[in-house]
Design an enzyme around this catalytic site. Structure first.
Site: not given
Ligand code: PLP
Length: 681
Positions: A213, A249, A338
Site C-alpha cells: 500500500h 489461502t 498530536c
Molecule cells: N516500515 C515502514 C518504514 C513503514 O513506513 C511502514 C508503514 O507505515 C511499515 C513498516 C509498516 O507497514 P505495513 O503497513 O505494511 O504493516
C-alpha cells in the site's frame, strides 16, 4: 467542488487504476484458489506465479525466498522470529552468539516492538541496543563498528518514512564484513520500493520486508525477501501455502494488484524518474519557503527520497499547520502524534537532535512516484493560500497590518491559558496571565495588528514579564511602574476604549473585572467578564452579575469560561449533536438558525469548500468563543449550530453554550469532513 490534493504518500497511496482492474479480475474472472488442481485454480496459480516471478526479477531475489504476506509488519515479525529462533537454537547447541539486537533509532516502531516481543517470548534475553543517528539522520557507523562483533541481529531501514532519509546500506555492509560480524541483517525496504534500485541477492541483507500500500497496491498485501541460506521460521502454519512458508489461502486480489504495480515498475513506463520527482520536491519546497517565512526542512534533500519533505515553521504547531492544510484540502501528516493541545515530539526528529519546536511542529508532505504536474502545481497554489491565511491571522509575520480584532482572545497551551483584551478602535490591548510559551504568539499578534499593550497583568504575584516586554519592543511602555501583578502604579482602573478593567485583591491572588463603565464605575450588572486563576470565586459574587462570564487562566477541560450563575438543570439538552439528516430538519424548522464555523480564522480563510447549505456561516473560532458567548446569551437566544472539521471543537462550543444556559445550541456531528455542506459561503 474542489478536489483534495493527497500529499501523504508515505502513509499510504491511492491504488493504481491498473491494479484496481487486476484485483477486480482476480475476484471476478480468476477467482480460483491457487492450491486447487482444477482449471479454475490453475488460472489463479498462473497469476500467483507470474507476480512472484516479476517481483523476483525486479528486486534481484536470486536464489532467495520471496513470499507474499499481509504487509511489512508481518514481514518484520517473520524476519525477527526467524533470526531469533535460529539464535536460540545455536545457543542451545552451545555455539557462541552475539548478545545485541541492534536497531536504528529512527526505525519504524514495528521493528523495536517486534524485537522486544520475540526476544521476551523466546526467552532469549538479548539486549536491545538503539543505534543513534546524527543530525542528518545517518547512523553512527563508528558505534556500529564497535557493536558489530557482539551483534546478533542488525535492523536498519532503507529509507525513513518520516523524513525520507536514505540509509547508506553499502557502508553498513562493508562494516559488517570488516568486523567479521556474524549478525543477521534486516533491512526494512517499505519506503524504498519504486524509489530506490534494489538488487537484494547481491547484498548480504538477510531479510527485506515490503508493503504494497505504500506503492499503489491495496492495503493488506506485502512481501518478504529472505536471502538464500538465511534462517527461516514460518510465522503462520496451516495449509502449507507459499511453499509452507506462510500458510493461509493467498490474498489473490492483493497479489494481482501488486503484480500490476510491479510490472508497471518493471516496464518503466508508468512512474516518474528520480529527476522528475526531485524537481517536484524542489517546487513544493520553493512554495513552502515563499508562503511560510522561516520554514526549516528537517532533512538534507540530497540524502533523502525525492518524494518526501519534512518541515517545521517557527511559531506554528503541527496542529495549526495540519488544520490549515486540511482546510485547503491538502492532505499532509504531522511528523508527530498530536494531542488536541500540544503535539508530542517526533521520535525520529528527536533522534536527529532537532530542537523541540522542530520536532513537535513537524509536518510531512510526501507523494508517490506517480505524482503529476497538475497535482504539484495545484499543491503549490494551495500552499500559497495557506500562507496567506496564516499571515492574515497574524500567525506568521505579516508585512501589512491585519484588520484589527476586537474583544477577548484566549490563547492556550496544555490547560493553561492567557487572555488578551483587544480594542480595535484605539488599537490597544491588555494581556492577562501571559504564559512563557505564548510569548511568540502574543508578540506576532501585537506587532501584526499594531497594537499598543497598555498592561500585562497576572493573577498571582511576581510573574516574570520581562521576556514578553522585551519581545514587544516599542509596543509596550517598558518603563511603566507597576506592582508585583503588573498593575499600573498609577490608577485603580485601566481604560481600554469604552471598556474598563478593575483589579480585585483576594489574599495573594488577584482577579480582574471587565465591562463597560457606568459613570466611571463598574457596577455588578456592567461586568461582562471576570478573570481568575480559579474556576469559582466567592470573592467575586457580590461584584458580578448572573450574566458575567468567568474566564479562568487554567482550562484543563476546555471549558473556555463558566457562568457566575449555575445553569438550571433543565437548560442542559439531551441531544447536543445533529447528524446530517437532523441538521437539515433543524434548519427547516428553525430558519433563523445561525451557523457558526468554530475553526480558527486561518482555517476559515484557507478553506476551499466551506459550504453551509446556502447560508452564510459566521466565523467564531474557539479562541473567541468567550467574547461571543456573552453576546449570544443576551437577547432572544437565536438557535445556534456550530460546526468544524471533525465535530470535536463544535461539540465543545455547543457544550459551553448549553452549560451557560443557552436554550438551543447544537453541534454538527462528524463536521465538514463527513458532511461537506452544499454551497460556498
Ligand atoms: N516500515 C515502514 C518504514 C513503514 O513506513 C511502514 C508503514 O507505515 C511499515 C513498516 C509498516 O507497514 P505495513 O503497513 O505494511 O504493516
Amino acid at each position: 467542488m474542489t478536489t483534495e490534493i493527497y500529499l501523504d504518500g508515505n502513509a499510504t497511496t491511492a491504488v493504481l487504476p491498473a491494479a484496481i482492474a487486476a484485483a477486480a479480475d482476480a475476484m471476478g474472472q480468476r477467482y480460483g484458489n491457487p492450491s486447487s488442481s482444477h482449471g479454475t485454480g490453475l488460472k489463479a496459480k498462473v497469476l500467483l506465479d507470474q507476480t512472484r516471478a516479476c517481483a523476483v526479477r525486479l528486486l534481484g531475489v536470486g536464489d532467495g525466498r520471496l513470499m507474499f504476506n499481509s504487509g511489512a509488519t508481518e514481514g518484520i515479525q517473520t524476519a525477527v522470529l526467524s533470526a531469533l529462533v535460529a539464535l536460540r537454537e545455536r545457543r542451545e547447541r552451545g555455539e557462541a552468539i552475539g548478545s545485541l539486537l541492534v536497531y536504528g533509532a529512527t526505525e519504524h516502531k514495528a521493528v523495536p516492538e517486534s524485537l522486544a516481543h520475540w526476544n521476551r517470548l523466546l526467552g532469549l534475553n538479548l539486549t536491545l541496543q538503539k543505534l543513534p543517528v546524527d543530525q542528518d539522520g545517518a547512523h553512527d557507523l563508528a558505534l556500529l563498528r564497535q557493536w558489530a562483533p557482539q551483534a546478533a541481529l542488525v535492523c536498519t531501514m532503507a529509507a525513513n518514512n518520516e523524513t525520507g532519509i536514505i540509509t547508506d546500506l553499502a557502508a553498513i555492509e562493508v562494516l559488517l564484513a570488516e568486523t567479521g560480524s556474524a549478525a543477521y541483517w534486516l533491512v526494512d525496504c517499505v519506503q524504498a520500493l519504486g524509489k530506490l534500485d534494489l538488487d537484494l541477492a547481491s547484498t548480504r541483507i538477510d531479510y527485506a520486508p515490503f508493503s504494497g500500500h505504500k506503492l499503489y497496491a491495496p492495503k493488506g498485501i506485502g512481501m518478504l525477501y529472505v536471502r538464500a541460506g538465511a534462517p527461516f521460521t514460518p510465522l503462520i502454519m496451516g495449509g502449507g501455502q507459499e511453499g509452507g512458508q506462510r500458510s493461509g489461502t493467498e490474498n489473490m486480489a492483493g497479489i494481482a494488484a501488486l503484480g500490476a504495480v510491479l510490472s508497471a515498475l518493471e516496464r518503466g513506463d508508468t512512474f516518474r524518474s528520480h529527476h522528475q520527482l526531485a524537481s517536484f520536491r524542489a517546487r513544493l519546497a520553493d512554495s513552502l519557503r515563499a508562503a511560510l517565512p522561516g520554514v526549516v526542512f528537517n532533512h538534507p534533500f540530497d540524502k533523502s527520497l525525492p518524494t518526501t519533505l519534512n518541515f517545521s515553521v517557527p511559531g506554528l504547531s503541527s496542529r495549526e499547520l495540519m488544520d490549515v492544510f486540511d482546510a485547503a484540502q491538502v492532505r499532509v501528516s504531522s511528523g508527530s502524534a498530536c494531542s488536541a493541545a500540544k503535539a508530542a515530539p517526533s521520535y525520529v526528529l528527536d533522534a536527529m537532535q532537532a530542537p523541540l519546536w522542530r520536532s513537535a511542529g513537524a509536518i510531512r508532505m510526501s507523494f508517490g512516484p506517480l505524482a503529476d504536474e497538475a497535482t504539484i502545481e495545484g499543491a503549490c497554489r494551495r500552499i500559497e493560500r495557506c500562507g496567506a491565511a496564516l499571515r492574515a491571522s497574524c500567525l506568521i509575520p505579516s508585512e501589512r497590518t491585519a484588520v484589527p480584532h476586537d474583544g477577548l482572545l484566549q490563547l492556550g497551551v496544555e490547560g493553561a491559558c492567557s487572555w488578551m483584551v483587544l480594542d480595535a478602535a484605539s488599537r490597544s490591548c491588555i494581556v492577562i496571565d501571559p504564559l512563557p510559551d505564548m510569548t511568540a504568539r502574543i508578540e506576532s499578534y501585537v506587532r501584526c495588528q499594531n497594537y499598543q499593550v497598555q498592561a500585562i497583568v497576572s493573577t498571582s504575584p511576581g510573574i516574570d514579564r520581562s521576556m514578553l516586554i522585551s519581545a514587544l519592543g516599542r509596543h509596550v511602555d517598558s518603563h511603566a511602574a507597576t506592582d508585583a501583578y503588573g498593575w499600573p502604579a498609577s490608577g485603580d482602573a485601566i481604560e481600554l476604549g469604552n471598556q474598563t478593567l478593575l483589579s480585585v485583591a483576594d489574599g495573594a491572588a488577584r482577579h480582574y473585572l471587565l465591562g463597560n463603565a457606568v459613570d466611571a464605575a463598574l457596577p455588578p450588572q456592567a461586568v461582562r467578564f471576570a478573570f481568575s486563576a480559579r474556576p469559582a470565586v466567592e470573592a467575586l459574587r457580590a461584584l458580578t452579575c448572573a450574566q458575567t462570564l468567568l474566564c479562568p487562566t487554567r482550562d484543563e477541560h476546555n471549558q473556555f469560561c463558566v457562568g457566575m450563575a449555575a445553569p438550571a438543570a433543565s437548560a442542559m439538552q439531551a441531544a447536543l449533536q445533529l447528524d446530517r439528516a437532523a441538521f437539515e430538519a433543524f434548519l427547516q424548522a428553525h430558519p433563523d438558525t445561525e451557523l457558526i464555523d468554530v475553526r480558527e480564522p486561518y482555517e476559515f480563510a484557507a478553506t476551499t469548500t466551506p459550504g453551509t447549505a446556502g447560508r452564510g456561516a459566521r466565523s467564531v473560532p474557539l479562541s473567541r468563543l468567550a467574547e461571543h458567548a456573552s453576546g449570544w446569551l443576551q437577547g432572544d437566544q437565536t438557535p445556534l449550530v456550530f460546526f468544524c472539521r471533525s465535530g470535536n471543537r463544535s461539540l465543545k462550543a455547543a457544550q459551553l453554550l448549553q452549560r451557560l444556559g443557552h436554550a438551543q445550541a447544537y453541534s454538527l456531528s462528524g463536521g465538514l469532513a463527513l458532511a461537506p455542506l452544499a454551497h460556498a459561503a
